[in-house]
Design a protein around this motif. Structure first.
Motif, mmCIF file in Angstrom:
data_model
loop_
_atom_site.group_PDB
_atom_site.id
_atom_site.type_symbol
_atom_site.label_atom_id
_atom_site.label_comp_id
_atom_site.label_asym_id
_atom_site.label_seq_id
_atom_site.Cartn_x
_atom_site.Cartn_y
_atom_site.Cartn_z
ATOM 1 N N UNK A 1 -30.014 45.601 0.698
ATOM 2 C CA UNK A 1 -31.152 45.090 1.472
ATOM 3 C C UNK A 1 -30.972 43.648 1.929
ATOM 4 N N UNK A 2 -30.128 42.864 1.239
ATOM 5 C CA UNK A 2 -29.925 41.455 1.614
ATOM 6 C C UNK A 2 -28.673 41.246 2.449
ATOM 7 N N UNK A 3 -27.959 42.321 2.808
ATOM 8 C CA UNK A 3 -26.725 42.194 3.585
ATOM 9 C C UNK A 3 -27.036 41.761 5.019
ATOM 10 N N UNK A 4 -26.111 40.936 5.576
ATOM 11 C CA UNK A 4 -26.219 40.519 6.984
ATOM 12 C C UNK A 4 -25.100 41.122 7.815
ATOM 13 N N UNK A 5 -24.349 42.010 7.199
ATOM 14 C CA UNK A 5 -23.310 42.732 7.928
ATOM 15 C C UNK A 5 -23.970 43.929 8.584
ATOM 16 N N UNK B 1 -20.094 34.607 31.523
ATOM 17 C CA UNK B 1 -21.540 34.422 31.290
ATOM 18 C C UNK B 1 -21.924 34.698 29.846
ATOM 19 N N UNK B 2 -21.158 35.540 29.121
ATOM 20 C CA UNK B 2 -21.440 35.829 27.716
ATOM 21 C C UNK B 2 -22.359 37.026 27.510
ATOM 22 N N UNK B 3 -22.849 37.176 26.250
ATOM 23 C CA UNK B 3 -23.652 38.340 25.879
ATOM 24 C C UNK B 3 -25.068 38.228 26.421
ATOM 25 N N UNK B 4 -25.684 39.407 26.533
ATOM 26 C CA UNK B 4 -27.076 39.487 26.961
ATOM 27 C C UNK B 4 -27.876 40.185 25.850
ATOM 28 N N UNK B 5 -29.208 40.141 25.883
ATOM 29 C CA UNK B 5 -30.005 40.845 24.870
ATOM 30 C C UNK B 5 -29.639 42.333 24.802
ATOM 31 N N UNK B 6 -29.705 42.881 23.604
ATOM 32 C CA UNK B 6 -29.280 44.268 23.377
ATOM 33 C C UNK B 6 -30.069 45.251 24.235
ATOM 34 N N UNK B 7 -31.333 44.980 24.434
ATOM 35 C CA UNK B 7 -32.156 45.902 25.200
ATOM 36 C C UNK B 7 -31.724 46.002 26.652
ATOM 37 N N UNK B 8 -31.067 44.945 27.206
ATOM 38 C CA UNK B 8 -30.684 44.932 28.617
ATOM 39 C C UNK B 8 -29.208 45.221 28.824
ATOM 40 N N UNK C 1 -36.668 46.228 4.208
ATOM 41 C CA UNK C 1 -36.250 44.834 4.043
ATOM 42 C C UNK C 1 -35.017 44.542 4.889
ATOM 43 N N UNK C 2 -34.030 45.422 4.828
ATOM 44 C CA UNK C 2 -32.796 45.209 5.603
ATOM 45 C C UNK C 2 -33.069 45.271 7.096
ATOM 46 N N UNK C 3 -33.751 46.336 7.549
ATOM 47 C CA UNK C 3 -33.930 46.505 8.981
ATOM 48 C C UNK C 3 -34.894 45.470 9.561
ATOM 49 N N UNK C 4 -35.810 44.994 8.749
ATOM 50 C CA UNK C 4 -36.666 43.907 9.222
ATOM 51 C C UNK C 4 -35.862 42.633 9.434
ATOM 52 N N UNK C 5 -34.906 42.351 8.498
ATOM 53 C CA UNK C 5 -34.048 41.168 8.647
ATOM 54 C C UNK C 5 -33.150 41.323 9.869
ATOM 55 N N UNK C 6 -32.616 42.538 10.076
ATOM 56 C CA UNK C 6 -31.754 42.750 11.239
ATOM 57 C C UNK C 6 -32.548 42.597 12.535
ATOM 58 N N UNK C 7 -33.751 43.083 12.554
ATOM 59 C CA UNK C 7 -34.576 42.951 13.748
ATOM 60 C C UNK C 7 -34.872 41.500 14.052
ATOM 61 N N UNK C 8 -35.168 40.732 13.010
ATOM 62 C CA UNK C 8 -35.439 39.308 13.228
ATOM 63 C C UNK C 8 -34.209 38.599 13.768
ATOM 64 N N UNK C 9 -33.021 38.951 13.226
ATOM 65 C CA UNK C 9 -31.788 38.333 13.704
ATOM 66 C C UNK C 9 -31.524 38.716 15.153
ATOM 67 N N UNK C 10 -31.746 39.993 15.487
ATOM 68 C CA UNK C 10 -31.530 40.436 16.862
ATOM 69 C C UNK C 10 -32.494 39.767 17.835
ATOM 70 N N UNK C 11 -33.723 39.575 17.375
ATOM 71 C CA UNK C 11 -34.690 38.903 18.247
ATOM 72 C C UNK C 11 -34.271 37.468 18.526
ATOM 73 N N UNK C 12 -33.727 36.795 17.499
ATOM 74 C CA UNK C 12 -33.244 35.422 17.706
ATOM 75 C C UNK C 12 -32.071 35.415 18.675
#
Length: 505
Positions: A310-314, A409-416, A353-364
């Motif tokens: 649950x605490x992994x960032x991989x 230009x680099x990466x874009x948000x995952x949704x786009x 817990x894990x997927x909430x952390x991943x979502x927060x990281x993706x949003x950032x």
């Protein structure tokens, strides 16, 4: 002592010893002693019996004992009206008796006399009336029994009552038409026999119904006990088995008796079925407890692994591992409902817990890549201006410049990401298709093959023209037609090849 000196209240004596019938006595008086009484007078005082009182218009009322107990399960008897005691007229009774002046009374039956008893110090009419009353009492009991028989009352003591009345009549201690009473008793005995047979048939039918009901209870209990334990609905089946036990107890308490042997055999079967059912139920729930414990241990291990991750960032590998854990969870056995719900809550909490952390990281990350998306949207608009492709080489060169800037230009948000990459691929595919088409038109090998085919086809056409001219000269219509058809086909092919050759020029 003479009869004239005796009081009017002198007691009655009967010819049979031990059957005294007393008369009312208002004052003490000395009774006349018979030879039998004289012998006993020295040992004990004379008895002072009272005569049986005559009817006063009252009717005897049958007691519960007279009606007899009702057999278990038998219908309640009809109400029997209380018969009035018939009073035989003395004129009628005189046909069956002879009375002496000293009070001795004799019963006459078929010409034979029977000493009934003595009523001393009374008139002949009084002596006769006394013994007629005894006859009327027995006749009343016979009438009562007849009413009970005709009302189909329970026959519990009817035969015993009839026998007792017959014994009383046989003693010949009354005055009346005893033969008529005996005939009535004979008829009653026959009717009682028929009534007993009917009662027995009804009792047998009732006992058969009771046996069938008991058998049904036992059979259903055995059917429940014989089911496969893995398919039994234990709550419903336990309730039904308890209901069957209550039915059995009620039948034992208030149902007809079936005989000790029959009831014992049925009870053993019923008890055996309940024992088997209880054993299966205990075994089932014992195994269920074991399965629940095993399932709980397995799921607690999955929870432990999920909580470690649950605490992994991989993000990618860990998400894949969570999918594998979910597959294992679905394939594992269920614990009890209470335990399984609690275990699932813990497992889901670790995932959340894990997927909430991943979502927060993706949003950032998405927020950071928002500017890159604007750059790529502009490049995409520039690329779409290349369509439709008119110059494949120029389009390819312009598209390569756009692609280089796209990468910078680099990466874009995952949704786009999927959307803009797909739109850029549309432009790339259109440019490639234009290049392929141009290559097909400028390919030297293809051009050489086309020129060779043109030469061969022109030579064939010249030969066919000569054949046509010769056929026309000879006037051969068949050859003319065949030559013209072949020539027309070759000329069409030649026209197609010439147009294709123009594309390579």
């Amino acid at each position: 002592m003479t009869n004239s000196q005796k009081s009017d209240e002198t007691p009655v004596t009967e010819s049979t010893e031990g059957q005294p019938e007393p008369a009312e006595s208002a004052a003490a008086s000395t009774p006349e002693e018979t030879p039998e009484q004289t012998a006993d007078s020295a040992a004990e005082p004379a008895q002072q019996p009272s005569p049986i009182p005559g009817p006063k218009g009252a009717s005897p009322r049958p007691t519960p004992a007279a009606l007899g107990p009702r057999p278990n399960g038998a219908a309640a008897p009809s109400v029997v009206a209380t018969p009035p005691i018939h009073t035989t007229p003395l004129s009628e009774a005189e046909k069956f008796a002879r009375v002496e002046d000293d009070g001795h009374v004799f019963l006459i039956v078929d010409g034979e006399e029977f000493a009934v008893g003595q009523y001393p110090d009374a008139s002949r009419e009084e002596a006769l009336a006394y013994f007629v009353r005894k006859y009327d009492e027995v006749a009343g009991q016979v009438t009562l029994l007849e009413q009970r028989v005709h009302a189909k009352a329970p026959t519990t003591d009817m035969r015993k009552t009839a026998s007792h009345l017959r014994e009383q009549i046989a003693e010949r201690k009354m005055v009346g038409d005893v033969r008529a009473l005996e005939a009535r008793l004979d008829a009653l005995t026959s009717l009682v026999t028929e009534l007993e047979a009917a009662e027995k048939a009804e009792q047998d039918a009732a006992r058969a119904r009771e046996l069938q009901a008991r058998e049904a209870i036992v059979a259903e209990a055995e059917e429940i006990a014989g089911r496969d334990p893995s398919t039994v609905q234990w709550k419903a089946s336990s309730n039904r088995m308890n209901e069957l036990f209550e039915q059995w107890k009620a039948a034992q308490k208030s149902g007809l008796r079936l005989g000790r042997g029959t009831e014992d055999a049925l009870w053993k079967r019923f008890r055996s079925a309940r024992t088997v059912f209880d054993r299966h139920r205990r075994a089932y729930f014992s195994q269920l407890d074991n399965d629940n414990a095993e399932a709980k241990r397995a799921k607690e291990e999955l929870i432990r692994r999920a909580e470690e991750l649950s605490s992994s960032t991989n993000w990618g590998p860990t998400a894949a591992e969570y999918r594998r854990l979910m597959d294992e969870w679905k394939a594992s056995k269920r614990a009890s409902r209470k335990d399984d719900d609690a275990l699932w809550s813990r497992f889901r909490a670790a995932q959340d817990t894990f997927f909430a952390a991943r979502k927060a990281a993706n949003e950032a990350i998405d927020e950071e890549y928002g500017a890159n998306l604007a750059v790529k949207e502009a490049l995409l608009a520039e690329a779409r201006q290349l369509l439709p492709v008119k110059d494949a080489g120029a389009a390819r060169k312009a598209l390569q410049s756009i692609r280089d800037r796209w990468e910078d230009a680099g990466k874009v948000p995952r949704a786009d990401m999927g959307r803009i990459e797909a739109r850029l691929r549309e432009v790339e595919d259109a440019v490639k298709a234009a290049e392929d088409e141009h290559w097909q038109r400028t390919n030297p090998e293809t051009k050489a093959r086309t020129n060779s085919a043109l030469s061969q086809l022109e030579s064939t056409i010249a030969s066919l023209e000569e054949d046509l001219a010769a056929a026309e000269k000879d006037g051969d219509a068949r050859r003319i037609t065949a030559a013209r058809e072949a020539l027309d086909a070759r000329r069409q092919w030649l026209d197609m090849l010439q147009r294709s050759a123009q594309d390579f020029s």
